[in-house]
Design a protein around this motif. Structure first.
Motif, mmCIF file in Angstrom:
data_model
loop_
_atom_site.group_PDB
_atom_site.id
_atom_site.type_symbol
_atom_site.label_atom_id
_atom_site.label_comp_id
_atom_site.label_asym_id
_atom_site.label_seq_id
_atom_site.Cartn_x
_atom_site.Cartn_y
_atom_site.Cartn_z
ATOM 1 N N LEU A 64 0.808 -1.217 0.000
ATOM 2 C CA LEU A 64 0.000 0.000 0.000
ATOM 3 C C LEU A 64 0.846 1.275 0.000
ATOM 4 C CD1 LEU A 64 -2.769 -1.216 2.458
ATOM 5 C CD2 LEU A 64 -2.993 -0.851 -0.022
ATOM 6 N N GLY A 65 2.149 1.142 0.229
ATOM 7 C CA GLY A 65 3.040 2.303 0.154
ATOM 8 C C GLY A 65 2.891 3.299 1.284
ATOM 9 N N LYS A 66 2.457 2.841 2.437
ATOM 10 C CA LYS A 66 2.227 3.726 3.580
ATOM 11 C C LYS A 66 3.426 3.725 4.516
ATOM 12 C CE LYS A 66 -1.740 4.851 2.094
ATOM 13 N NZ LYS A 66 -1.921 6.193 1.573
ATOM 14 N N THR A 116 -8.983 -3.650 -9.820
ATOM 15 C CA THR A 116 -7.937 -3.684 -10.846
ATOM 16 C C THR A 116 -6.549 -3.492 -10.233
ATOM 17 O OG1 THR A 116 -8.202 -1.320 -11.283
ATOM 18 C CG2 THR A 116 -9.478 -2.851 -12.665
ATOM 19 N N TRP A 117 -6.468 -2.896 -9.052
ATOM 20 C CA TRP A 117 -5.187 -2.736 -8.338
ATOM 21 C C TRP A 117 -4.545 -4.098 -8.102
ATOM 22 C CZ3 TRP A 117 -3.839 -4.372 -3.323
ATOM 23 C CH2 TRP A 117 -2.646 -3.847 -2.816
ATOM 24 N N LEU A 118 -5.368 -5.116 -7.915
ATOM 25 C CA LEU A 118 -4.851 -6.460 -7.645
ATOM 26 C C LEU A 118 -4.047 -7.024 -8.814
ATOM 27 C CD1 LEU A 118 -8.014 -7.838 -5.876
ATOM 28 C CD2 LEU A 118 -5.824 -7.288 -4.792
ATOM 29 N N ASP A 119 -4.324 -6.556 -10.031
ATOM 30 C CA ASP A 119 -3.599 -7.020 -11.214
ATOM 31 C C ASP A 119 -2.273 -6.293 -11.415
ATOM 32 O OD1 ASP A 119 -5.600 -8.844 -11.935
ATOM 33 O OD2 ASP A 119 -6.742 -7.264 -12.956
ATOM 34 N N GLU A 120 -2.073 -5.190 -10.693
ATOM 35 C CA GLU A 120 -0.832 -4.420 -10.825
ATOM 36 C C GLU A 120 0.310 -5.123 -10.100
ATOM 37 O OE1 GLU A 120 -1.572 -0.434 -9.441
ATOM 38 O OE2 GLU A 120 -3.399 -0.273 -10.654
ATOM 39 N N PHE A 121 1.516 -4.790 -10.516
ATOM 40 C CA PHE A 121 2.711 -5.380 -9.926
ATOM 41 C C PHE A 121 3.374 -4.366 -8.987
ATOM 42 C CE2 PHE A 121 1.879 -8.128 -13.374
ATOM 43 C CZ PHE A 121 2.465 -9.344 -13.081
ATOM 44 N N PRO A 122 3.743 -4.814 -7.801
ATOM 45 C CA PRO A 122 4.457 -3.905 -6.905
ATOM 46 C C PRO A 122 5.880 -3.689 -7.409
ATOM 47 C CG PRO A 122 4.349 -6.092 -5.927
ATOM 48 C CD PRO A 122 3.542 -6.128 -7.210
ATOM 49 N N ASP A 123 6.482 -2.615 -6.941
ATOM 50 C CA ASP A 123 7.885 -2.393 -7.238
ATOM 51 C C ASP A 123 8.705 -3.512 -6.609
ATOM 52 O OD1 ASP A 123 7.297 -0.011 -8.553
ATOM 53 O OD2 ASP A 123 7.512 1.187 -6.728
ATOM 54 N N ASP A 124 9.853 -3.777 -7.184
ATOM 55 C CA ASP A 124 10.746 -4.779 -6.607
ATOM 56 C C ASP A 124 11.233 -4.264 -5.253
ATOM 57 O OD1 ASP A 124 12.146 -7.174 -6.532
ATOM 58 O OD2 ASP A 124 13.928 -6.277 -7.431
ATOM 59 N N SER A 125 11.406 -5.159 -4.315
ATOM 60 C CA SER A 125 11.833 -4.772 -2.976
ATOM 61 C C SER A 125 12.627 -5.899 -2.340
ATOM 62 C CB SER A 125 10.603 -4.475 -2.111
ATOM 63 O OG SER A 125 10.969 -4.360 -0.752
ATOM 64 N N PRO A 126 13.611 -5.530 -1.518
ATOM 65 C CA PRO A 126 14.322 -6.579 -0.776
ATOM 66 C C PRO A 126 13.431 -7.241 0.279
ATOM 67 C CG PRO A 126 15.160 -4.387 -0.208
ATOM 68 C CD PRO A 126 14.174 -4.215 -1.318
ATOM 69 N N TRP A 132 8.437 -14.666 -4.276
ATOM 70 C CA TRP A 132 7.328 -13.722 -4.331
ATOM 71 C C TRP A 132 7.555 -12.638 -5.383
ATOM 72 C CZ3 TRP A 132 4.846 -12.177 0.953
ATOM 73 C CH2 TRP A 132 4.616 -13.320 1.737
ATOM 74 N N LYS A 133 8.744 -12.591 -5.938
ATOM 75 C CA LYS A 133 9.062 -11.543 -6.914
ATOM 76 C C LYS A 133 8.327 -11.805 -8.227
ATOM 77 C CE LYS A 133 13.537 -10.404 -4.921
ATOM 78 N NZ LYS A 133 13.252 -9.105 -4.413
ATOM 79 N N ASN A 134 8.091 -10.717 -8.941
ATOM 80 C CA ASN A 134 7.407 -10.778 -10.239
ATOM 81 C C ASN A 134 5.993 -11.334 -10.122
ATOM 82 O OD1 ASN A 134 9.722 -9.758 -11.609
ATOM 83 N ND2 ASN A 134 10.612 -11.812 -11.456
ATOM 84 N N ARG A 135 5.350 -11.042 -9.010
ATOM 85 C CA ARG A 135 3.957 -11.447 -8.782
ATOM 86 C C ARG A 135 3.120 -10.176 -8.621
ATOM 87 N NH1 ARG A 135 6.354 -15.651 -9.757
ATOM 88 N NH2 ARG A 135 6.384 -17.520 -8.505
ATOM 89 N N ASN A 136 1.877 -10.225 -9.082
ATOM 90 C CA ASN A 136 1.009 -9.060 -8.933
ATOM 91 C C ASN A 136 0.531 -8.940 -7.475
ATOM 92 O OD1 ASN A 136 -1.182 -10.848 -8.652
ATOM 93 N ND2 ASN A 136 -1.854 -10.583 -10.766
#
Length: 169
Positions: A64-66, A116-126, A132-136
């Protein structure tokens, strides 16, 4: 039904499941670790704190970027690389009060999102484990809930070891 409504239900179910599996456990039970094994499992109280920490960090901060809302001590006590001890610094009641706050904030943010937010991909993160990478967003949420609900099963095993029963038996 909106997918976000289902995810909201999972958020509340997670908090309620943690309360259920720790019901009737004393601070001694919540702090107990089997010292008769080479690598003792974490304490039940630590597991609840870790689930809260993971939920706040993975969903609230990462997806959520909070900004962080948990007190800094939660990260040092319940983080991914911590010892697994549940000390008397924080009571289980404190953890559940904080859990309620975090759940409320997460649900409010999620319910403001469109499915539709669920179909978006999060930024890569450590923060993300490699698998879990490259998953929406939806797949990361599914993996997250799988992770935290698995921890509930650990608590039930600790209850059995403490002769506290499990699932009401």
């Amino acid at each position: 039904m909106r997918a976000m409504s289902v995810i909201r239900s999972f958020c509340f179910a997670l908090e309620n499941q943690m309360k259920f599996v720790t019901k009737d456990m004393t601070h001694e039970d919540l702090s107990w670790r089997d010292k008769n094994v080479d690598i003792p499992a974490p304490a039940a109280g630590w597991i609840v704190g870790h689930v809260l920490y993971s939920h706040e960090q993975m969903v609230y901060q990462f997806l959520l970027g909070k900004e962080q809302i948990l007190p800094e001590e939660y990260f040092t006590l319940f983080g991914f690389a911590t010892e697994g001890e549940f000390t008397s610094q924080i009571t289980i009641d404190d953890v559940f009060k904080t859990f309620q706050l975090v759940t409320g904030k997460i649900v409010n943010e999620l319910m403001a999102k469109d499915d539709t937010w669920l179909d978006e991909f999060p930024d890569d993160s450590p923060l993300l484990p490699p698998h879990w990478k490259n998953r929406n967003h939806m797949k990361v949420l599914v993996l997250h809930f799988n992770h935290v609900f698995t921890h509930a099963g650990q608590i039930l095993e600790i209850k059995r070891a403490r002769d506290k029963g499990a699932w009401g038996f």
